[in-house]
Design an enzyme around this catalytic site. Structure first.
Site, short mmCIF file in Angstrom:
data_model
loop_
_atom_site.label_atom_id
_atom_site.label_comp_id
_atom_site.label_asym_id
_atom_site.label_seq_id
_atom_site.Cartn_x
_atom_site.Cartn_y
_atom_site.Cartn_z
N SER A 1 -54.13 -31.47 36.92
CA SER A 1 -52.87 -31.18 36.31
C SER A 1 -52.91 -29.65 35.59
O SER A 1 -51.81 -29.21 35.32
CB SER A 1 -52.34 -32.53 35.61
OG SER A 1 -53.11 -32.66 34.69
N HIS B 1 -49.36 -34.11 41.35
CA HIS B 1 -48.97 -32.92 41.75
C HIS B 1 -49.32 -32.44 43.19
O HIS B 1 -49.30 -31.23 43.36
CB HIS B 1 -50.00 -31.93 40.79
CG HIS B 1 -49.48 -32.18 39.28
ND1 HIS B 1 -48.31 -31.75 38.79
CD2 HIS B 1 -50.08 -33.10 38.34
CE1 HIS B 1 -48.21 -32.14 37.52
NE2 HIS B 1 -49.23 -32.97 37.13
N LYS C 1 -42.04 -35.93 40.11
CA LYS C 1 -42.17 -34.38 40.05
C LYS C 1 -41.65 -33.86 41.39
O LYS C 1 -40.33 -33.43 41.46
CB LYS C 1 -43.72 -34.28 40.27
CG LYS C 1 -44.36 -34.77 38.74
CD LYS C 1 -45.85 -34.34 38.55
CE LYS C 1 -46.54 -35.22 37.65
NZ LYS C 1 -45.94 -35.52 36.24
#
Ligand code: WAQ
Ligand code: MG
Length: 639
Positions: A434, A462, A492
């Site tokens: 990350s 991610h 996300k």
């Protein structure tokens, strides 16, 4: 004899461990000796090699009334020093700053420094040892003390009371020599014992005691004789009750001050705009200049611009109207509604696994999954740069945690080979790291896990929606199998909120029964689930968003490179290394002035001295915006 002096000193070769003294009635001597021995043997500094206990005639005992005790709550060391100066000035002692500077000379002294209160000359015959006040006790110490414990406060008050009653002594200043204990006191007969909650900076090793003398030189010897030989029992030493809470908070305040002076202070800056590539930002802090009325956001995890997508928002609003604002219960009681199970099925289809389970957040998914799968007797192998939620899951599990070097699968393999005796082995890694943006080599990772019969777990927070041609993550990118456990988030690229785990039916059933953050948490609302479900549908129908995000990332990296900034990434996270924490903060502040929102990432999120500007790209950024951003980054870093 009706009283005895009992002194204890415990040490290990060359190292003092513990010391204490009591003046007690003859009948209490055996009990006192036992207590002091226990105290010596259970000291946190370790086990002593020898304990000296001396029982002797205290001579004539002087009874003294305790100094009154006042607690002054101060937030910082400079406030504390100012308070000390004020208090002592009223008692006719000036030159406080000069006196306090002398604490630097107190190092390793067993006793106190004796200074002339006006000329500041040192008066002790033995300046290495200093003057030690001894033969003193609290009249109530037998009742007050815990079995072996030390009443740190009472001991300091007894000492100060005896010292202020010594002939020629007009005051005392005490600062602990413990770098972590910032409380100290000043005392005179007039002002009493004035505790000052913060009298030095945290981490400062300087401290000790300074006794202030006023009178003829010829009488110094009498003062020292009193301090070192006159037995004293102090009556009515107050029990410290009310001041404790204030010291607790003063401790928090001094910690905050230390964080702030290291450039590591954190704040929530509210954006006054919906989630998306552009934000408006209003700060109450006049130091934050904000000439533009909008900012280009290069730090959002809303990679595919789905948080603001009209279809996603409508699905969420409709879901909330239909199912309620909150779920009203945990998943295993009343909190499961159709949107929850539909989304779980959809996620499993999307990832191509047998089943999926949703958690309130990605953090909860990691903590809940890891702690459900492994415990004491098991081993976890964890990449050193894994996300904090993985680290916390590892710590909480009770398993042996073996950290391997970042992305070093040789190191992993070696370390895994030494875990054959453990009951279970779990290997866990971020899929996209990350703070660095790099990818795990999943095929090799899986091969190593299989070879050692270890659970393989990756966190695709991610990676979901970002990595792989259609955003399905690492298995799609590498064209390989899935690990045993794939974790992802709804918060996300999917623009909503929540975390999830995909895997076999057995794994998911197990987590539903064992993952405590799933079981003991209210279920997310049906509205949020419906929004995430709609976002997943958009992602499936519009894979070009993923392609656009990738093109944007490549363009941004190329634009930075043109300006001499070499960065690399395998994802939508582009870290621009800066190093120094303050410089990174400064760069981020300048970027904000220029209209770009790019945060400085600092310790403890990344290692000290490896602060960086962390850029995160979105599919919604335009080419001209990214070129302008690269230019601005290069400008702020050229200073
Ligand atoms: N006589 C003279 N000086 C002494 C004595 C003594 N009996 N005991 C200690 N010192 C000197 C010595 O240089 C130590 O290094 C220094 O004082 C600090 O001693 O209300 O922790 O026992 O919250 O570590 C004050 C605040 C705490 C208490 C002081 O003292 C409160 C402390 P320590
Ligand atoms: Mg101490």
């Amino acid at each position: 004899m009706d009283h005895y002096s009992v002194k204890m000193r415990a040490a290990r070769v060359g190292e003092h461990i513990s010391g204490a003294e009591k003046i007690v009635p003859a009948a209490s001597v055996p009990k006192t000796v036992a207590q002091l021995a226990e105290r010596a043997l259970s000291h946190e500094k370790g086990t002593p090699d020898f304990i000296n206990i001396k029982i002797e005639d205290p001579g004539e005992i002087l009874r003294l009334e305790s100094l009154s005790v006042t607690t002054n709550v101060t937030a910082t060391a400079s406030e504390g020093r100012a308070r000390a100066a004020e208090l002592l000035k009223a008692a006719g002692i000036i030159r406080i700053d000069e006196i306090m500077a002398r604490f630097a000379e107190c190092h390793a002294m067993r006793g106190a420094m004796l200074l002339d209160a006006d000329t500041l000359e040192r008066l002790e015959p033995d300046s290495v040892r200093g003057v030690r006040a001894t033969y003193m006790d609290d009249a109530d110490s037998l009742q007050k003390g815990t079995a072996s414990g030390k009443n740190h406060y009472a001991e300091a008050i007894v000492l100060a009371t005896k010292v202020q009653n010594a002939p020629g002594i007009v005051g005392e200043i005490c600062v602990s020599d413990d770098p972590n204990y910032v409380t100290g006191y000043v005392a005179t007969r007039g002002i009493g014992y004035q505790r000052i909650t913060v009298l030095k900076e945290k981490g400062d090793p300087n401290g000790g005691r300074i006794f202030l003398y006023r009178g003829p030189r010829a009488d110094v010897a009498k003062t020292i004789a009193f301090l070192e030989h006159q037995s004293v029992i102090v009556d009515h030493v107050p029990v410290l009750d009310t001041p404790l809470p204030s010291r607790r908070f003063a401790g928090l305040e001094s910690d905050l001050a230390a964080i702030s002076s290291a450039g590591l202070s954190r704040h929530c800056h509210a954006l006054s705009s919906p989630t998306g590539p552009h934000a408006s930002f209003q700060s109450k802090d006049p130091a934050i200049k904000q000439p533009n009325n909008f900012l280009l956001v290069l730090s959002s995890n809303d990679y595919l611009d789905l948080a603001g997508d009209a279809r996603v928002i409508e699905a969420g609003a409709e879901g909330m109207r239909r199912w309620g604002a909150g779920s009203g219960g945990s998943r295993l009681t009343t909190g499961t509604q159709p949107p929850h199970t539909e989304l779980e099925d959809h996620l499993a289809r999307f990832k191509g696994t047998e089943a999926a389970i949703i958690f309130g957040t990605g953090y909860m998914a990691n903590v809940g999954t890891i702690t459900a799968l492994v415990k004491k007797g098991d081993a976890i192998l964890s990449d050193e740069l894994n996300h904090a939620s993985i680290i916390d899951g590892c710590r909480l599990s009770g398993a042996d945690v073996i950290v391997y070097r970042h992305a070093d699968l040789e190191d992993l393999s070696r370390k895994l080979a030494s875990c054959r005796e453990h009951r279970r082995r779990l290997v866990v890694s971020d899929a996209v790291f990350s703070m660095d943006g790099d990818l795990l080599d999943l095929p090799r990772f899986l091969e190593i896990c299989r070879r050692h019969d270890a659970f393989s777990m990756i966190d695709e927070a991610h990676a979901t929606g970002v990595v792989g041609k259609t955003g399905r993550g690492l298995a799609e990118h590498f064209g390989c199998e899935h690990p045993d456990i794939t974790l992802g988030t709804l918060s996300k690229a999917l623009g909503a909120e929540g975390g999830f785990v995909c895997g076999s039916q057995t794994l998911i059933d197990y987590l539903r029964n064992k993952a405590r953050s799933f079981i003991f948490s209210t279920a997310p609302s049906g509205g949020v689930m419906a929004a995430a479900d709609a976002a997943l549908t958009v992602l499936e129908q519009e894979p070009e968003r993923v392609a656009r995000l990738r093109r944007n990332t490549e363009l941004f990296v190329a634009e930075l490179a043109k300006r001499g900034i070499a960065v690399r990434t395998d994802s939508a996270i582009v870290p621009v290394p800066v190093g120094d924490e303050r410089r990174a903060l400064e760069a981020s502040a300048r970027l904000r002035e220029k209209g770009f929102l790019i945060p400085a990432i600092r310790y403890p999120t990344v290692a000290r001295g490896s602060a960086r500007l962390r850029c995160a790209l979105m599919s919604a950024h335009t080419e001209s915006e990214l070129i302008a951003a690269a230019k601005a980054v290069a400008e702020v870093l050229s200073f």
